[in-house]
Design an enzyme around this catalytic site. Structure first.
Site, PDB file in Angstrom:
ATOM      1  CG  ASP A   1      -7.800 -10.962   7.476  1.00  0.00           C
ATOM      2  OD1 ASP A   1      -7.428 -11.578   8.498  1.00  0.00           O
ATOM      3  OD2 ASP A   1      -7.003 -10.418   6.691  1.00  0.00           O
TER       4      ASP A   1
ATOM      5  CE  LYS B   1      -5.066  -3.771  -0.326  1.00  0.00           C
ATOM      6  NZ  LYS B   1      -6.082  -4.784   0.094  1.00  0.00           N
TER       7      LYS B   1
ATOM      8  CB  VAL C   1      -0.939   0.022   1.224  1.00  0.00           C
ATOM      9  CG1 VAL C   1      -1.859   1.247   1.164  1.00  0.00           C
ATOM     10  CG2 VAL C   1      -1.767  -1.256   1.289  1.00  0.00           C
TER      11      VAL C   1
END
Length: 386
Positions: A219, A118, A104
């Site tokens: 996540d 990103k 990133v």
């Protein structure tokens, strides 16, 4: 006698001519047949190639169909050249972090807007799926508690995502700041930690309760909670997100992905994913905010290496809960607040998914605890309070 010879030679010439004509016609026939055969082969090959291109196009169109919809909803489509220029050629000095599938970078668009870009470095289907999931989901989701996707670049060789810029980076960086080669004490105040906990909870609540079918982040962790210049939190990184079941109490079966220490036990064992899997991960982050400890640290004394296992028995014991608090927070909180937040964390990390609360319940429990005020020094430690 001479006349007979002449007549014989004449017949011989006629027969020879006939043979030559027949041979020529035979060769011509073979050539015509061969030419026609080659023509058919060419047409067949062209048709197969056209059909394959059509199938490839349809598959590609299917993969990016939602991307096209997202574009109509306001996402910008950038060229690689534009983003290359925005990041100074993707220079190392502009690296601000790393996501699940790529580096990133800090960038500045032509209009002067600061962004985070990103650059996907994951090849193959998994990288493509991660890219598509981010564009598809963030193109249709809208919440002040989720990181905004501004646009993307998708060409043959490059896949890039362009997000709003969050000046203070990830929560993880502030819980475990590093100076040189050593970790130093966090400068996040108790007030700021409570507000971050609430805002992150609201992000998950939106995904679970206000989207149909619900979205499971899969996540959720401290490094995926980003902080703006005033330390307000937003949930980020949706590359592993999955659509949950429409039926209440149902699950989706999928291969186990996520980060060690944050993955719910039932998901790790069975691959059955539910919104309660995210609730468990949220509970781990809440424990990080309380204790200042990472989820897994095997360098710690025996029995203290796994945060949940170490903290859970003490979370509901009023006499012991103070012992697990981050030492840098001493004097900033009341025990009443700590006991309440510890109880929420304990419910979230229950081994049995059915015993965990909904994120809406977590939000309702945290709202009364959060003091709505402007943090002094942008979230830094404040003077002690009773």
């Amino acid at each position: 006698m001479g006349a007979e010879n002449e007549d014989y030679k004449k017949k011989e010439r006629i027969v020879l001519a006939a043979i030559l004509v027949f041979a020529f016609l035979s060769v011509a026939s073979v050539l015509v047949t061969l030419t026609y055969y080659c023509y058919l082969r060419f047409k067949l090959s062209k048709r197969v190639k056209t059909q394959k291109q059509k199938i490839d196009y349809e598959e590609k169109a299917s993969n990016v169909a939602n991307i096209q919809v997202s574009t109509e909803r306001g996402l910008q489509v950038f060229t690689f050249k534009q983003l290359h220029s925005a990041t100074g050629g993707f220079g190392k000095s502009n690296v601000i972090g790393r996501g699940a599938f790529g580096q990133v970078y800090r960038g500045v668009l032509q209009n002067g807007r600061k962004v985070a870009i990103k650059l996907m470095d994951q090849t193959g289907k998994q990288g493509e799926d991660e890219f598509t999931a981010e564009v598809e989901l963030l193109g249709r989701l809208s919440s002040q508690y989720l990181l905004s996707l501004i646009g993307y670049c998708s060409d043959t060789n490059h896949k890039l995502l362009v997000y709003e810029f969050m000046a203070n980076g990830g929560l993880q960086e502030h819980l475990y700041p590093i100076s040189g080669n050593r970790t130093i004490s966090s400068n996040l105040s108790w007030e700021t930690r409570l507000r971050i906990a609430l805002e992150a909870a609201k992000g998950l609540e939106y995904l679970h309760e206000h989207v149909s079918p619900p979205v499971i982040h899969r996540d959720f962790k401290s490094s995926n909670i980003l902080l703006d210049k005033n330390f307000h939190a937003k949930v980020s990184d949706f590359g592993l997100a999955k659509l949950g079941p429409e039926k209440a109490g149902g699950h989706v079966s999928t291969r186990v992905l996520g980060t060690q220490g944050y993955v719910a036990p039932e998901y790790a064992l069975t691959g059955h994913l539910t919104t309660k899997s995210d609730v468990y991960s949220y509970g781990v982050v809440l424990l990080e905010l309380l204790t200042g400890r990472v989820p897994v640290d095997m360098k710690r004394p025996s029995g203290e290496g796994v945060l949940v296992s170490w903290a859970l028995p003490q979370l509901t014991d009023r006499d012991k809960v103070g012992e697990i608090m981050d030492p840098v927070l001493e004097g900033q909180y009341s025990m009443k607040e700590v006991v309440q937040v510890a109880a929420i964390a304990a419910m979230c990390v229950q081994p049995e998914a059915d015993y965990r609360p909904l994120m809406a319940d977590v939000v309702q429990s945290l709202v009364p605890l959060v003091k709505h005020h402007r943090p002094s020094r942008a979230g830094m430690l404040q003077s002690p309070k009773a």
